[in-house]
Design an enzyme around this catalytic site. Structure first.
Site, short mmCIF file in Angstrom:
data_model
loop_
_atom_site.label_atom_id
_atom_site.label_comp_id
_atom_site.label_asym_id
_atom_site.label_seq_id
_atom_site.Cartn_x
_atom_site.Cartn_y
_atom_site.Cartn_z
CB THR A 125 -0.93 0.01 1.21
OG1 THR A 125 -1.74 -1.18 1.19
CG2 THR A 125 -1.85 1.22 1.18
CE LYS A 148 -6.19 -2.03 -1.81
NZ LYS A 148 -7.22 -2.42 -0.80
CE LYS A 150 -5.92 1.86 1.66
NZ LYS A 150 -7.30 1.32 1.81
CG ASP A 175 -9.21 1.46 -1.23
OD1 ASP A 175 -10.36 1.90 -1.39
OD2 ASP A 175 -8.86 0.79 -0.24
CG ASP A 224 -13.42 -2.76 1.32
OD1 ASP A 224 -13.89 -3.61 2.11
OD2 ASP A 224 -12.37 -2.15 1.58
CE LYS A 246 -10.72 -4.81 3.48
NZ LYS A 246 -10.83 -3.35 3.80
CB CYS A 274 -6.01 -7.76 5.96
SG CYS A 274 -4.57 -6.76 5.46
CG ASP A 296 -4.87 -4.87 0.27
OD1 ASP A 296 -3.67 -4.65 0.53
OD2 ASP A 296 -5.77 -4.05 0.54
#
Length: 329
Positions: A125, A148, A150, A175, A224, A246, A274, A296
């Site tokens: 991330t 990923k 953010k 994301d 998500d 998740k 997670c 992830d």
């Protein structure tokens, strides 16, 4: 000997601030559950999430409320009847899976008909920062398989372009953590194509995503916050092309397996995700990751120090915990 249940609040400082659209974390606060039956002990971990109205105190209280039931040897199916999907049920469910494996001599992989987890590619991330800072972070990870990014609603195009320029090779997931609106999603389609983004994760708030029915995105959109349990899937499948499963949302491995298998049967793409957590949260999730298109699971990699014997990272791949850590006899 009677079965006993123990709960703890554990705190793991992070090696750097973790910034997403809804806030910043500097430590992982988790609830750890241990269930002992004779000489065997099973463990589970959950991350209370304020987004879903959870706190360490509320999760501990939920678990305390079912202590008598668990100590009378109730199993995972009974657990689903007395606790809602969420962090509390996850910690107890995973502890019961671990305990069953140790009592039966049969590992979780065998019990679910899967393979023993091996190394998997995990997203690493890049948390929200200035575009130059995000580019610098991406440059250090330019040879890993998956990143990923953010972002929030403040010039996400500049951040995405900066990361892609610094890391041309990895697959990218973007994301926004529910921070965009419809206009921004539509405006960002060309940028997502330009940056060769593989997946856009939950761009708009859950509950405000009905307009995605009939929308044709340039890249697949992954639910998500909009997906928790298998019962959510019919509506989700009309709006999204993939789902992020998740354990903390589903309420444990038992429900998460049902979500994953049902999603696959419906033709949806699958990601295993997670929270920021220790390896005790990741060990059961690895069984889902083996079924998924994307993993992830870099939560423990943000910690200053993980639990002994936990997962190990190597060039963007996550190696499973040491034998006996979780889910094996």
């Amino acid at each position: 000997m009677p079965r006993t249940l123990r709960t703890e609040h554990d705190r793991f400082p992070l090696r750097a601030p973790f910034r997403i659209a809804r806030g910043v974390k500097t430590a992982a606060d988790v609830v750890t559950v241990s269930i002992t039956d004779g000489a065997a002990r099973g463990r589970g971990e959950a991350v209370p999430y304020p987004r879903y109205g959870e706190s360490v105190e509320s999760v501990l209280a939920q678990i305390e409320g079912i202590r008598a039931l668990i100590e009378k040897s109730a199993g995972r199916e009974a657990l689903r009847e007395v606790l809602p999907a969420g962090a509390a049920r996850n910690a107890v469910d995973c502890a019961l899976w671990d305990l069953e494996a140790r009592l039966s001599g049969r590992g979780v992989a065998e019990a679910i008909g899967g393979e023993t987890p091996g190394p998997i590619a995990t997203a690493l991330t890049i948390s929200i920062d200035t575009p130059p800072a995000m580019a610098a972070a991406a440059a250090e990870l330019s040879n890993v398989p998956l990143l990923k990014i953010k972002v929030d609603a403040l010039d996400p195009a500049a951040r995405i372009r900066a990361v892609r320029a610094a890391a041309p090779a990895p697959m990218l997931i973007v994301d926004p953590n529910e921070s965009w609106d419809r206009a921004l999603v539509e405006a960002m389609q060309e940028v997502l194509i330009e940056a060769e983004v593989a997946l856009l994760e939950q761009p708009v708030p859950a509950g405000e995503d009905g307009w995605l029915e009939g929308f044709s995105p340039a890249v697949p959109i992954c639910a998500d916050e909009s997906i928790h349990v298998a019962a959510d899937l019919p509506a989700v499948a009309r709006r999204y092309q993939a789902v992020n499963v998740k354990l903390d949302k589903a309420g444990g491995l038992t429900e998460a397996l049902e979500v994953a298998r049902t999603a696959r049967a419906m033709g949806l793409g699958l990601m295993t995700g997670c929270m920021i957590s220790s390896s005790l949260s990741i060990a059961p999730a690895l069984h889902l990751a083996a079924m998924s298109d994307f993993a992830d699971l870099d939560g423990p990699l943000w910690l200053v120090a993980d639990r002994p014997g936990g997962v190990r990272a190597d060039a963007g791949f996550l190696n499973p915990p040491a034998p006996g850590f979780w889910g094996t006899p």
